[in-house]
Every structure is written in structure tokens, then in C-alpha cells.
Design a protein around this motif. Structure first.
Motif, PDB file in Angstrom:
ATOM      1  N   ALA A  95      -2.629 -28.675 -13.088  1.00 56.53           N
ATOM      2  CA  ALA A  95      -3.759 -28.876 -13.996  1.00 56.53           C
ATOM      3  C   ALA A  95      -4.432 -30.200 -13.652  1.00 56.53           C
ATOM      4  N   SER A  96      -5.627 -30.403 -14.197  1.00 52.01           N
ATOM      5  CA  SER A  96      -6.379 -31.622 -13.839  1.00 52.01           C
ATOM      6  C   SER A  96      -5.728 -32.895 -14.366  1.00 52.01           C
ATOM      7  N   TYR A  97      -5.264 -32.878 -15.629  1.00 58.90           N
ATOM      8  CA  TYR A  97      -4.696 -34.074 -16.248  1.00 58.90           C
ATOM      9  C   TYR A  97      -5.525 -35.306 -15.891  1.00 58.90           C
ATOM     10  N   GLN A  98      -6.795 -35.262 -16.309  1.00 58.14           N
ATOM     11  CA  GLN A  98      -7.767 -36.270 -15.882  1.00 58.14           C
ATOM     12  C   GLN A  98      -7.602 -37.630 -16.535  1.00 58.14           C
ATOM     13  N   SER A  99      -7.106 -37.658 -17.763  1.00 58.70           N
ATOM     14  CA  SER A  99      -7.069 -38.921 -18.501  1.00 58.70           C
ATOM     15  C   SER A  99      -5.660 -39.498 -18.547  1.00 58.70           C
ATOM     16  N   GLN A 100      -5.595 -40.802 -18.701  1.00 58.93           N
ATOM     17  CA  GLN A 100      -4.306 -41.450 -18.862  1.00 58.93           C
ATOM     18  C   GLN A 100      -3.641 -40.986 -20.148  1.00 58.93           C
ATOM     19  N   GLY A 101      -4.435 -40.774 -21.192  1.00 62.16           N
ATOM     20  CA  GLY A 101      -3.885 -40.303 -22.454  1.00 62.16           C
ATOM     21  C   GLY A 101      -3.228 -38.943 -22.311  1.00 62.16           C
ATOM     22  N   GLU A 102      -3.853 -38.044 -21.550  1.00 61.32           N
ATOM     23  CA  GLU A 102      -3.291 -36.707 -21.353  1.00 61.32           C
ATOM     24  C   GLU A 102      -1.998 -36.776 -20.555  1.00 61.32           C
ATOM     25  N   ARG A 103      -1.975 -37.619 -19.546  1.00 62.54           N
ATOM     26  CA  ARG A 103      -0.754 -37.765 -18.758  1.00 62.54           C
ATOM     27  C   ARG A 103       0.354 -38.415 -19.578  1.00 62.54           C
ATOM     28  N   ASN A 104      -0.002 -39.390 -20.417  1.00 66.19           N
ATOM     29  CA  ASN A 104       1.003 -40.016 -21.277  1.00 66.19           C
ATOM     30  C   ASN A 104       1.541 -39.037 -22.313  1.00 66.19           C
ATOM     31  N   ARG A 105       0.677 -38.152 -22.797  1.00 65.61           N
ATOM     32  CA  ARG A 105       1.119 -37.131 -23.742  1.00 65.61           C
ATOM     33  C   ARG A 105       2.178 -36.240 -23.083  1.00 65.61           C
ATOM     34  N   LEU A 106       1.958 -35.904 -21.835  1.00 67.43           N
ATOM     35  CA  LEU A 106       2.918 -35.089 -21.097  1.00 67.43           C
ATOM     36  C   LEU A 106       4.210 -35.865 -20.878  1.00 67.43           C
ATOM     37  N   ARG A 107       4.106 -37.110 -20.539  1.00 66.19           N
ATOM     38  CA  ARG A 107       5.298 -37.932 -20.323  1.00 66.19           C
ATOM     39  C   ARG A 107       6.143 -38.028 -21.592  1.00 66.19           C
ATOM     40  N   ARG A 108       5.471 -38.227 -22.728  1.00 60.21           N
ATOM     41  CA  ARG A 108       6.208 -38.294 -23.991  1.00 60.21           C
ATOM     42  C   ARG A 108       6.888 -36.958 -24.297  1.00 60.21           C
ATOM     43  N   GLY A 109       6.185 -35.865 -24.021  1.00 60.22           N
ATOM     44  CA  GLY A 109       6.722 -34.552 -24.339  1.00 60.22           C
ATOM     45  C   GLY A 109       7.886 -34.127 -23.472  1.00 60.22           C
ATOM     46  N   LEU A 110       7.997 -34.719 -22.283  1.00 62.27           N
ATOM     47  CA  LEU A 110       9.040 -34.299 -21.349  1.00 62.27           C
ATOM     48  C   LEU A 110      10.102 -35.359 -21.096  1.00 62.27           C
ATOM     49  N   ALA A 111       9.940 -36.532 -21.659  1.00 61.27           N
ATOM     50  CA  ALA A 111      10.847 -37.650 -21.368  1.00 61.27           C
ATOM     51  C   ALA A 111      12.308 -37.298 -21.628  1.00 61.27           C
ATOM     52  N   ALA A 112      12.568 -36.530 -22.685  1.00 58.06           N
ATOM     53  CA  ALA A 112      13.941 -36.209 -23.047  1.00 58.06           C
ATOM     54  C   ALA A 112      14.462 -34.962 -22.341  1.00 58.06           C
ATOM     55  N   HIS A 113      13.628 -34.326 -21.529  1.00 53.86           N
ATOM     56  CA  HIS A 113      13.987 -33.032 -20.962  1.00 53.86           C
ATOM     57  C   HIS A 113      14.301 -33.063 -19.463  1.00 53.86           C
ATOM     58  N   CYS A 114      13.695 -33.986 -18.713  1.00 54.20           N
ATOM     59  CA  CYS A 114      13.806 -33.886 -17.263  1.00 54.20           C
ATOM     60  C   CYS A 114      13.322 -35.156 -16.581  1.00 54.20           C
ATOM     61  N   ARG A 115      13.509 -35.187 -15.274  1.00 59.69           N
ATOM     62  CA  ARG A 115      12.866 -36.188 -14.431  1.00 59.69           C
ATOM     63  C   ARG A 115      11.458 -35.672 -14.129  1.00 59.69           C
ATOM     64  N   LEU A 116      10.483 -36.550 -14.222  1.00 61.91           N
ATOM     65  CA  LEU A 116       9.083 -36.149 -14.100  1.00 61.91           C
ATOM     66  C   LEU A 116       8.439 -36.885 -12.928  1.00 61.91           C
ATOM     67  N   LEU A 117       7.784 -36.113 -12.052  1.00 61.03           N
ATOM     68  CA  LEU A 117       7.084 -36.714 -10.923  1.00 61.03           C
ATOM     69  C   LEU A 117       5.672 -36.155 -10.851  1.00 61.03           C
ATOM     70  N   PHE A 118       4.687 -37.038 -10.768  1.00 61.08           N
ATOM     71  CA  PHE A 118       3.286 -36.660 -10.663  1.00 61.08           C
ATOM     72  C   PHE A 118       2.855 -36.661  -9.201  1.00 61.08           C
ATOM     73  N   VAL A 119       2.100 -35.636  -8.808  1.00 63.53           N
ATOM     74  CA  VAL A 119       1.570 -35.532  -7.451  1.00 63.53           C
ATOM     75  C   VAL A 119       0.051 -35.524  -7.550  1.00 63.53           C
ATOM     76  N   HIS A 120      -0.576 -36.627  -7.174  1.00 61.01           N
ATOM     77  CA  HIS A 120      -2.025 -36.782  -7.289  1.00 61.01           C
ATOM     78  C   HIS A 120      -2.676 -36.245  -6.020  1.00 61.01           C
ATOM     79  N   CYS A 121      -3.411 -35.146  -6.157  1.00 61.20           N
ATOM     80  CA  CYS A 121      -4.045 -34.498  -5.007  1.00 61.20           C
ATOM     81  C   CYS A 121      -5.483 -34.983  -4.842  1.00 61.20           C
ATOM     82  N   THR A 122      -5.846 -35.369  -3.631  1.00 62.43           N
ATOM     83  CA  THR A 122      -7.193 -35.854  -3.330  1.00 62.43           C
ATOM     84  C   THR A 122      -7.664 -35.238  -2.019  1.00 62.43           C
TER      85      THR A 122
END
Length: 201
Positions: A95-122
């Protein structure tokens, strides 16, 4: 080979036609993970088929902020459900996840569930335009991305400065898939084996 620990979520993000889906689908197949695409989920929520096209202007129809919120919440819900139900789970989000707020929302939602890695495609704008022309002629394309949407995103996209180096990989997708997968494999191994602590969200 599954890079990194079990229970991992990979988030492929960036502007339209920057190669997110192309790379994310291949990565999900390689990892044996659940692939979740925002375009597919958005259209499912709207009762549309995957190849049904929506030509509404930016921020209208299924692309209003409210519908986008529903889509991203559903992506998070499905990710949490998968990770809760399988001790070896791997999820690939696309997904685009364009804003820092949207990415932080995802980080908060998954922090207790898994290791999270973002791949920024350009990729260069000329490559984006070429891909969008090809996509418009493809009857099987899922994305409704168009050049005007890319221009809007380019103006508003927030760089992932909120993520520490251990949480994000940046990759230029204007190269063959085999090269991209090899580079990503190496980068993921380095990130997952690193000692970077997560920043507070």
C-alpha cells in the motif's frame, strides 16, 4: 529461505507505479507469506471486482479519506488476524502508506505482534509514466493509478524519516526482478540481524 525471525510483517510502500506490487508479490511468494494489497482490499470493501476500474477524481468515490481509512484498518485487521493465528506467520503488505501518521498507526498496531520492516519503493518519474501507460492498456490491472494521482502523491508524500535505519529498506525498482529480490534478501538479512532498537511511536 525465510529471512529474519518468524512472525514478520513486510510493508512495501511508496507512490503509485513505483513497483510496490510487482516486488511485494514476488517477495510474498518467496517468503511463503500472506500477500495483502490495498487496491484489492479497497475494491472488496466496495463490492467491486479486482479488475473493475474506478475513474473518479482524486479523493472521491472509493478514494475518499473515509474509505481509505476503512481500507487501511482492514489491512491492519487481516494482518493481526494472520499473525495471531500462526506462530510462523509472515505477512506482506502492499500500500502507499504516504504519511508518517499512517505508518506510525501501523507500527502501533503491529508492535506487539511481530517484527516489522518497511520497504520503500522508488523509481524515476519517467519509469512511472511508462508503467502507467502500460497499466492503462492492461485489462487485468488492479490498480486505478494514473499520472495525475502520481503527481498529487509526489507533492504530498512524506519521506520515512520517522523510521530508524533498522526498520526501513529503500530500493530503486527500475531494475530486473531477480536483481531486486537478491538486493532485498541481503538488506533484510542485515536489518533483521542488526541490533537497532525500535523508536517509540
Amino acid at each position: 529461505m525465510n529471512a529474519g525471525p518468524r512472525k514478520t510483517a513486510y510493508v512495501f510502500f511508496g507512490m503509485v507505479a513505483t513497483g510496490k506490487s510487482y516486488l511485494a508479490r514476488a517477495w510474498a511468494e518467496r517468503q511463503g507469506g500472506l500477500y495483502l494489497n490495498s487496491d484489492i482490499v479497497r475494491k472488496e470493501l466496495a463490492g467491486m471486482g479486482r479488475q473493475d476500474r474506478s475513474r473518479v477524481p482524486w479523493n472521491e468515490g472509493i478514494y475518499t479519506p473515509g474509505f481509505t481509512r476503512r481500507t487501511y484498518d482492514e489491512l491492519l485487521r487481516r494482518t493481526q488476524e494472520c499473525l495471531a493465528g500462526d506462530s510462523h506467520a509472515c505477512v506482506v503488505l502492499d500500500a502507499s502508506y504516504q504519511s508518517q501518521g499512517e505508518r506510525n498507526r501501523l507500527r502501533r498496531g503491529l508492535a506487539a505482534h511481530c517484527r516489522l520492516l518497511f520497504v520503500h519503493c522508488t523509481c524515476p518519474a519517467a519509469t512511472v509514466k511508462k508503467r502507467l501507460i502500460a497499466r492503462a492498456a492492461d485489462p487485468h490491472a488492479v490498480s486505478d493509478g494514473r499520472w495525475e494521482i502520481y503527481l498529487h502523491q509526489r507533492e504530498h508524500f512524506m519521506p520515512p524519516d520517522e523510521l530508524e535505519p533498522g526498520q526501513v529498506v529503500s530500493i530503486d525498482t527500475d531494475r530486473p526482478l531477480s536483481v531486486l529480490l537478491a538486493e532485498l534478501e541481503q538488506a533484510v538479512q542485515e536489518k533483521m540481524n542488526g541490533a537497532h532498537a525500535a523508536k517509540p511511536v
